[in-house]
Design an enzyme around this catalytic site. Structure first.
Site, PDB file in Angstrom:
ATOM      1  N   CYS A  87     102.865  67.362   4.624  1.00 41.50           N
ATOM      2  CA  CYS A  87     103.536  67.476   5.919  1.00 41.50           C
ATOM      3  C   CYS A  87     104.067  66.163   6.474  1.00 41.50           C
ATOM      4  CB  CYS A  87     102.615  68.137   6.939  1.00 41.50           C
ATOM      5  SG  CYS A  87     101.109  67.202   7.328  1.00 41.50           S
TER       6      CYS A  87
ATOM      7  N   HIS B 135      98.188  67.640  11.242  1.00 40.65           N
ATOM      8  CA  HIS B 135      99.421  68.221  10.705  1.00 40.65           C
ATOM      9  C   HIS B 135     100.640  67.696  11.461  1.00 40.65           C
ATOM     10  CE1 HIS B 135     102.314  70.861   8.944  1.00 40.65           C
ATOM     11  NE2 HIS B 135     102.620  71.384  10.121  1.00 40.65           N
TER      12      HIS B 135
ATOM     13  N   ASP C 252     109.631  72.784  10.985  1.00 46.97           N
ATOM     14  CA  ASP C 252     108.509  72.324  10.167  1.00 46.97           C
ATOM     15  C   ASP C 252     108.803  72.641   8.711  1.00 46.97           C
ATOM     16  OD1 ASP C 252     106.106  71.706   8.972  1.00 46.97           O
ATOM     17  OD2 ASP C 252     104.873  72.815  10.405  1.00 46.97           O
TER      18      ASP C 252
END
Length: 253
Positions: free
Chosen positions: A74, A110, A125
Site C-alpha cells: 500500500c 494502511h 486506493d
C-alpha cells in the site's frame, strides 16, 4: 522524506500502466488512471521476505515499480499514485487507516488517499490488495460502488469512515487528521519489519484483472525457474531465479 513529486517521470509511469488517455484532472481521468494502475502493477511483498528494506522516496518507488517490473504494497502503490495524480493536477490528501478485517484497534498502517476532482471528493486506493478498490468511489456517507464482480460501501462510525467490501470491513480512518511523510515512514517500518506484521510472515502476491483476482496461493513449483516464470507470466512480477529460490520455502500451501 518529502513527497518530491517532481522526481516522477510521468510519461514513464503512464506508459507502465498502459494509459494514453486525457490528462485533464477530471473524474473520468481519475477513474481511468486508477483502474489502469490496479490492473498493471501487482500487489506484492517479496522484497520484505527477501530481507530488503522498503524505501518510500519517490526515486526508489519509480525505480522499482515503473522501470523495474515489480509491484509493491500500500505505501509504495499509493505514494507513487499520489505523485502521479498531483502531477496531473489533482488535489490529493494522503491518509493512514486502521485495517479492520474483523479486528479492532489495529495500528494505523494502511496508506490510502482522498482526491478532489471536479469539485467532488473521492476515496482512491490502488494498494490494498485482497478485495481492495479497483476504481475510486465517492467519499460520501452511504456511498456504494459496483465494479465487475465486486461491491464496496462507505459507512460513518462517529468520526471514523469505514470501507466495506461486501460484508467485510476493510479499514477505518479519520480524514481530518493530517498525515506527514514521517508518519508514513513509521507505518512503513512497522509493515515491513515488525514480526507482528503479516507482510513479514507470509508471501503475498496478487494481480487484479477485469473480473478476477489472480493470487500466488496454493500453486506448486518444482523449481525456482518455474516460480519465476509463473510470477512473470501470471502476475507481471519480474524477479531473478536466485530470488525465486529463496522464496520457494516460504510459499503458502
Amino acid at each position: 522524506m518529502t513527497w518530491d513529486i517532481e522526481k516522477l517521470d510521468l510519461d514513464a509511469y503512464l506508459g507502465r500502466i498502459g494509459y494514453d488517455g486525457p490528462r485533464a484532472p477530471t473524474a473520468g481521468t481519475l477513474r481511468a488512471v486508477h483502474v489502469a494502475h490496479v490492473r498493471a502493477i501487482p500487489f506484492e511483498n517479496l522484497d520484505v521476505l527477501l530481507g530488503r528494506g522498503i524505501s518510500l522516496d519517490l526515486g526508489s518507488l519509480q525505480d522499482k515499480m515503473v522501470t523495474g517490473g515489480r509491484g509493491g504494497y500500500c505505501h509504495e502503490h499509493n505514494l507513487l499514485f499520489a505523485a502521479a495524480l498531483e502531477r496531473l493536477g489533482f488535489t490529493v490528501t494522503r491518509h493512514l487507516a486502521r485495517i479492520r478485517l474483523g479486528r479492532y484497534h489495529l495500528p494505523r498502517s494502511h496508506a490510502m488517499l482522498t482526491v478532489v476532482a471536479e469539485g467532488r471528493t473521492w476515496l482512491a486506493d490502488v494498494g490494498f490488495g485482497g478485495e481492495g478498490l479497483v476504481e475510486p468511489m465517492p467519499f460520501e456517507e452511504g456511498a456504494s460502488l459496483e465494479s465487475g464482480p465486486w461491491r464496496w460501501r462507505l459507512v460513518r462510525e462517529e468520526d471514523f469512515w469505514v470501507l466495506h467490501a461486501g460484508e467485510t470491513e476493510l479499514y477505518a480512518f479519520r480524514p481530518g487528521e493530517p498525515q506527514f511523510p514521517s508518519d508514513f515512514e513509521v507505518a512503513n517500518f512497522y509493515v515491513s519489519a515488525s514480526p507482528q506484521s503479516p507482510f513479514t510472515r507470509h508471501v503475498l502476491a496478487q494481480r487484479t484483472t477485469a473480473g478476477a483476482r489472480v493470487r500466488l496461493e496454493g500453486q506448486s513449483f518444482a523449481t525456482a525457474g518455474e516460480l519465476a516464470e509463473w510470477l512473470r507470466a501470471e502476475l507481471g512480477i519480474e524477479i531473478t531465479e536466485s530470488d525465486a529460490r529463496a522464496l520457494l520455502p516460504m510459499l503458502p500451501h
